[in-house]
Motif scaffolding. Structure first.
Motif, PDB file in Angstrom:
ATOM      1  N   LEU A 122      -0.149   1.232   3.742  1.00 38.84           N
ATOM      2  CA  LEU A 122      -1.559   1.267   3.348  1.00 38.84           C
ATOM      3  C   LEU A 122      -2.226  -0.092   3.508  1.00 38.84           C
ATOM      4  O   LEU A 122      -3.291  -0.342   2.927  1.00 38.84           O
ATOM      5  N   VAL A 123      -1.606  -0.969   4.311  1.00 43.53           N
ATOM      6  CA  VAL A 123      -2.132  -2.325   4.509  1.00 43.53           C
ATOM      7  C   VAL A 123      -2.064  -2.675   5.999  1.00 43.53           C
ATOM      8  O   VAL A 123      -0.974  -2.747   6.567  1.00 43.53           O
ATOM      9  N   PRO A 124      -3.203  -2.903   6.653  1.00 39.72           N
ATOM     10  CA  PRO A 124      -3.213  -3.145   8.102  1.00 39.72           C
ATOM     11  C   PRO A 124      -2.305  -4.282   8.565  1.00 39.72           C
ATOM     12  O   PRO A 124      -1.571  -4.127   9.549  1.00 39.72           O
ATOM     13  N   SER A 125      -2.334  -5.431   7.895  1.00 40.75           N
ATOM     14  CA  SER A 125      -1.518  -6.552   8.351  1.00 40.75           C
ATOM     15  C   SER A 125      -0.031  -6.256   8.184  1.00 40.75           C
ATOM     16  O   SER A 125       0.799  -6.740   8.968  1.00 40.75           O
ATOM     17  N   GLN A 126       0.309  -5.454   7.186  1.00 44.36           N
ATOM     18  CA  GLN A 126       1.706  -5.090   6.985  1.00 44.36           C
ATOM     19  C   GLN A 126       2.154  -4.050   8.000  1.00 44.36           C
ATOM     20  O   GLN A 126       3.316  -4.014   8.402  1.00 44.36           O
ATOM     21  N   GLN A 130      -0.127   9.622  11.474  1.00 41.63           N
ATOM     22  CA  GLN A 130      -1.043  10.309  10.561  1.00 41.63           C
ATOM     23  C   GLN A 130      -1.880   9.293   9.793  1.00 41.63           C
ATOM     24  O   GLN A 130      -1.344   8.382   9.148  1.00 41.63           O
ATOM     25  N   ILE A 131      -3.194   9.437   9.852  1.00 42.52           N
ATOM     26  CA  ILE A 131      -4.082   8.573   9.076  1.00 42.52           C
ATOM     27  C   ILE A 131      -4.275   9.208   7.700  1.00 42.52           C
ATOM     28  O   ILE A 131      -4.694  10.362   7.591  1.00 42.52           O
ATOM     29  N   VAL A 132      -3.967   8.434   6.662  1.00 46.23           N
ATOM     30  CA  VAL A 132      -3.945   8.989   5.307  1.00 46.23           C
ATOM     31  C   VAL A 132      -5.115   8.496   4.449  1.00 46.23           C
ATOM     32  O   VAL A 132      -5.116   8.675   3.240  1.00 46.23           O
ATOM     33  N   GLY A 133      -6.114   7.887   5.092  1.00 46.57           N
ATOM     34  CA  GLY A 133      -7.272   7.379   4.372  1.00 46.57           C
ATOM     35  C   GLY A 133      -7.520   5.926   4.695  1.00 46.57           C
ATOM     36  O   GLY A 133      -7.170   5.448   5.786  1.00 46.57           O
ATOM     37  N   GLY A 134      -8.131   5.205   3.741  1.00 47.37           N
ATOM     38  CA  GLY A 134      -8.387   3.783   3.925  1.00 47.37           C
ATOM     39  C   GLY A 134      -7.490   2.965   3.010  1.00 47.37           C
ATOM     40  O   GLY A 134      -6.434   3.420   2.588  1.00 47.37           O
ATOM     41  N   THR A 135      -7.938   1.755   2.681  1.00 44.49           N
ATOM     42  CA  THR A 135      -7.160   0.919   1.769  1.00 44.49           C
ATOM     43  C   THR A 135      -7.593   1.120   0.313  1.00 44.49           C
ATOM     44  O   THR A 135      -6.846   0.791  -0.599  1.00 44.49           O
ATOM     45  N   LYS A 136      -8.788   1.656   0.115  1.00 41.66           N
ATOM     46  CA  LYS A 136      -9.303   1.875  -1.242  1.00 41.66           C
ATOM     47  C   LYS A 136      -9.346   3.348  -1.631  1.00 41.66           C
ATOM     48  O   LYS A 136      -9.433   3.678  -2.806  1.00 41.66           O
ATOM     49  N   GLN A 137      -9.312   4.234  -0.644  1.00 40.62           N
ATOM     50  CA  GLN A 137      -9.307   5.671  -0.904  1.00 40.62           C
ATOM     51  C   GLN A 137      -8.269   6.328  -0.001  1.00 40.62           C
ATOM     52  O   GLN A 137      -8.260   6.087   1.212  1.00 40.62           O
ATOM     53  N   ILE A 138      -7.410   7.135  -0.589  1.00 37.62           N
ATOM     54  CA  ILE A 138      -6.348   7.789   0.183  1.00 37.62           C
ATOM     55  C   ILE A 138      -6.387   9.300  -0.038  1.00 37.62           C
ATOM     56  O   ILE A 138      -6.973   9.787  -1.005  1.00 37.62           O
ATOM     57  N   HIS A 139      -5.754  10.005   0.881  1.00 39.29           N
ATOM     58  CA  HIS A 139      -5.548  11.441   0.741  1.00 39.29           C
ATOM     59  C   HIS A 139      -4.098  11.625   0.319  1.00 39.29           C
ATOM     60  O   HIS A 139      -3.198  11.665   1.169  1.00 39.29           O
ATOM     61  N   GLU A 154      -4.923   2.373  -9.146  1.00 33.48           N
ATOM     62  CA  GLU A 154      -4.873   3.838  -9.173  1.00 33.48           C
ATOM     63  C   GLU A 154      -4.115   4.380  -7.972  1.00 33.48           C
ATOM     64  O   GLU A 154      -3.353   5.351  -8.084  1.00 33.48           O
ATOM     65  N   ILE A 155      -4.312   3.752  -6.807  1.00 32.86           N
ATOM     66  CA  ILE A 155      -3.592   4.176  -5.604  1.00 32.86           C
ATOM     67  C   ILE A 155      -2.098   3.953  -5.778  1.00 32.86           C
ATOM     68  O   ILE A 155      -1.275   4.828  -5.455  1.00 32.86           O
ATOM     69  N   VAL A 156      -1.742   2.779  -6.283  1.00 28.82           N
ATOM     70  CA  VAL A 156      -0.316   2.478  -6.476  1.00 28.82           C
ATOM     71  C   VAL A 156       0.309   3.483  -7.445  1.00 28.82           C
ATOM     72  O   VAL A 156       1.408   4.002  -7.197  1.00 28.82           O
ATOM     73  N   GLU A 157      -0.380   3.776  -8.540  1.00 26.54           N
ATOM     74  CA  GLU A 157       0.158   4.717  -9.529  1.00 26.54           C
ATOM     75  C   GLU A 157       0.332   6.111  -8.931  1.00 26.54           C
ATOM     76  O   GLU A 157       1.323   6.802  -9.192  1.00 26.54           O
ATOM     77  N   ALA A 158      -0.647   6.547  -8.119  1.00 25.17           N
ATOM     78  CA  ALA A 158      -0.553   7.868  -7.484  1.00 25.17           C
ATOM     79  C   ALA A 158       0.621   7.911  -6.512  1.00 25.17           C
ATOM     80  O   ALA A 158       1.371   8.900  -6.459  1.00 25.17           O
TER      81      ALA A 158
END
Length: 270
Positions: free
Chosen positions: A25-29, A60-69, A91-95
């Protein structure tokens, strides 16, 4: 083969075997994963993972860095999800933790960057590849420090957004990189990425350089003219934001870019 490792928030992660299916979920990574030989293991990325460009067609694109599916992530059955404290929300990390192990990076300086690369080398059994990148970055830093040593310190403002105007301030990786370049950030009295007002104040006249980042806002030449009124004595440059903010294997290229930037600033000041 059981694996146990801490992420950069000192959370202990346990793996029963080598994690093979990766969501980043991080482009540079994402770019770092490819450069240590893990492209085939990546199953999910964000829409901002643009290096290498072909990944967006193949993964598969799963969303952005602040909003995910999260449903898309679940469907990929990942073994590990890679996040960053700044780029992804709590919230993303917890999900994501409800899906599988989540590794969270936390980067403030080069030492943190090198630690992250070595952690990936251990987690994914790519230690040799990780060491090769770390060695290259250290060589580049060493050469750059010799190059920049006798260069004058310049006062700088680094813009990342327009409407509202926002800059990179203290407690950011960008500010750390500016310091490496002997660019003194005039907004270090503020933290993170504050909004600022464009007003004519005395400090503006002391600014030597305005840097307009290519990301997250795509600054253009028209914005240079817009800012010149408020920073009358400054040289205004469009810069590659990835070089200042991407902290993975992009650092193998960043210091050659910084040398070129400093030479351009010198030439423009003549």
């Amino acid at each position: 083969m059981a694996i146990q490792i801490q992420d950069q928030l000192n959370r202990v992660l346990h793996f029963k075997s080598l994690p093979k299916r990766i969501v980043s979920l991080v482009p540079s990574q994402t770019e770092l994963l490819v450069d240590i030989g893990l492209e085939n293991n990546i199953v999910g990325i964000t829409k901002f993972c643009v290096h290498p460009i072909h990944l967006k067609k193949e993964k598969q694109i799963v969303g952005g860095t602040k909003q995910i599916h999260i449903d898309k992530i679940v469907s990929l059955k990942p073994d590990i999800i890679l996040c960053n404290k700044e780029e992804n929300t709590k919230e993303i990390v917890e999900a994501c933790k409800q899906v599988c192990n989540v590794h969270v990076s936390d980067i403030f300086n080069i030492e943190d960057s090198l630690e992250l690369i070595n952690q990936y080398g251990k987690i994914f059994n790519k230690k040799k590849e990780a060491i090769k990148i770390v060695t290259k970055i250290n060589e580049e830093i060493s050469g750059f420090k010799a190059f920049i040593l006798k260069k004058p310190t310049l006062k700088v403002a680094y813009f990342i957004w327009r409407k509202p105007w926002m800059v990179a301030a203290n407690d950011t990786f960008i500010n750390y990189v500016l310091n490496l370049n002997k660019l003194e950030n005039v907004y270090t009295t503020k933290k993170r990425y504050p909004e600022i007002e464009l007003i004519n104040v005395p400090i503006n006249k002391s600014v030597d350089v305005i840097l307009l980042s290519s990301e997250p806002f795509p600054f253009k030449n028209s914005h240079k003219r817009e800012l010149q009124e408020f920073y009358p004595n400054a040289t205004i440059e469009l810069v590659d934001g990835e070089m200042f903010s991407w902290y993975g294997s992009r650092l193998t290229k960043a210091f050659a870019y910084f040398k070129m930037l400093r030479l351009n600033l010198q030439n423009n000041a003549l």
